[in-house]
Design a protein around this motif. Sequence first.
Motif, short mmCIF file in Angstrom:
data_model
loop_
_atom_site.label_atom_id
_atom_site.label_comp_id
_atom_site.label_asym_id
_atom_site.label_seq_id
_atom_site.Cartn_x
_atom_site.Cartn_y
_atom_site.Cartn_z
N PRO A 35 0.78 -1.10 0.06
CA PRO A 35 0.25 0.15 0.05
C PRO A 35 0.90 1.34 0.44
O PRO A 35 1.65 1.17 0.76
CB PRO A 35 -1.09 -0.03 1.24
N ASP A 36 0.35 1.94 -0.30
CA ASP A 36 1.07 3.42 -0.40
C ASP A 36 1.44 4.33 0.26
O ASP A 36 2.52 4.67 0.81
CB ASP A 36 -0.23 4.76 -1.66
N TYR A 37 0.40 3.77 1.33
CA TYR A 37 0.89 4.62 3.11
C TYR A 37 2.63 3.95 3.36
O TYR A 37 3.24 4.27 4.33
CB TYR A 37 -0.86 5.10 3.80
N LEU A 38 2.33 2.74 3.16
CA LEU A 38 3.97 1.89 3.98
C LEU A 38 4.90 2.10 2.42
O LEU A 38 5.64 2.86 4.00
CB LEU A 38 3.56 0.73 3.98
N CYS A 39 4.84 2.61 1.57
CA CYS A 39 5.59 2.82 0.64
C CYS A 39 5.94 4.15 1.10
O CYS A 39 7.04 4.21 0.50
CB CYS A 39 5.82 2.90 -0.58
N ASP A 40 5.09 5.42 1.86
CA ASP A 40 5.55 6.58 1.81
C ASP A 40 6.15 6.08 2.90
O ASP A 40 7.19 7.10 3.00
CB ASP A 40 4.42 7.29 1.17
N ASP A 41 5.90 6.17 3.92
CA ASP A 41 6.80 5.73 4.97
C ASP A 41 8.15 5.54 4.72
O ASP A 41 8.94 6.35 5.44
CB ASP A 41 5.74 5.26 5.96
N LEU A 42 8.32 4.41 3.98
CA LEU A 42 9.85 3.78 4.04
C LEU A 42 10.55 4.54 2.71
O LEU A 42 11.61 5.31 2.55
CB LEU A 42 9.64 2.83 2.74
N LYS A 43 9.72 5.25 2.08
CA LYS A 43 10.39 6.85 1.26
C LYS A 43 11.09 7.59 2.94
O LYS A 43 12.23 8.39 2.75
CB LYS A 43 9.32 7.86 0.11
N LYS A 44 10.18 8.63 3.37
CA LYS A 44 10.54 9.12 4.06
C LYS A 44 11.19 8.72 5.23
O LYS A 44 12.03 9.72 5.65
CB LYS A 44 9.01 9.39 4.82
#
Length: 330
Positions: free
Chosen positions: A214-223
């Motif tokens: 999910p995007d919310y987890l990928c965004d977190d990984l990026k951040k």
Amino acid sequence: MARVHGAACAAPTVDQGDSVTTNSLYGRDVVSIGDLSLAEIKYILDVTAQLKAAKTTPPALTNKLIAHCFFEPSTRTRLSFEAATLRLNGKVIGFSSDDSTSIKKGETLQDTIRVISDYADLIVIRHPKEGAARLAADLSTKPVINAGDGANQHPTQTLLDLFTIHECQQKLDGLAIALVGDLKYGRTAHSFAKICKLFDIRLFLVAPDALTMPDYLCDDLKKQGVRFSFHQSIEEVISKVDIIYMTRIQQERFSSVAHQFNKAHYNLTAEHLINVRPNLRILHPLPRVDEIDVAIDKTPHAYYFEQAANGVFVRQALLALALNKELSLS
Ligand code: CP
């Protein structure tokens, strides 16, 4: 945020040389792996190692009653929590399905948890709905441990995964790890993704487009600066990783038509293992359906049954720490 039930939280003390350790997990809920700091995770893994190495198991749950409330099927998580409780001299109440509870008469989860928390010293809950464990923790007068809530989180699985990875690789930093399969609904993959920022882990996310992380987890990984990339096939990544973490298609979370479509996607076979790193270990939270060919079980790369066995020691550590302000392991 993690809540403390019944007592003020002691400062975390990680004193490897002392058999009596004050701990910050006393009275705490564990709902998300994100509730735990790096120091606390290392502390749990250290206590787990001590419990696994010990010739006798300390009676750390004497006079303690643990409620195991499983609203969704489980073999490993429920029975390893039960084994952990009984081996530490604790007692168990609970259920393995809500069929025999008053939920069937229309009682709410809220009332159910509120009542059970007055019967037991700690609640372990598995529930098909995301957020159910957090709700239970907010209502319970006793600590709550999340044993899996829908497609959200499975924090105790992540702790046993970390313990197992350390056991088979002798380190947690500087590893390349592939998460393979249903990364959209797989809560073990979601919890695992959340801890990669704490270690120097390079992630390879292998999933069909329909089941990607999910995007919310990928965004977190990026951040958080975690290095990760998306892939469609096992062949693209298997020679580059130290751990390949296979997961099952979570058929219970989508329609049977969609399941038939996604079913055949990933089947790890002995042919995949020809050009892999010698230290490659294959993990799977289990149950497996057809993600790993049984011929792999006898290869030195298979480590999923050892992983499942470690569940008892990790859950012993968590229960003992949640219910003992000062834990004596001697
Ligand atoms: N790994 C895991 O959660 O297995 P169970 O569903 O059997 O508990």
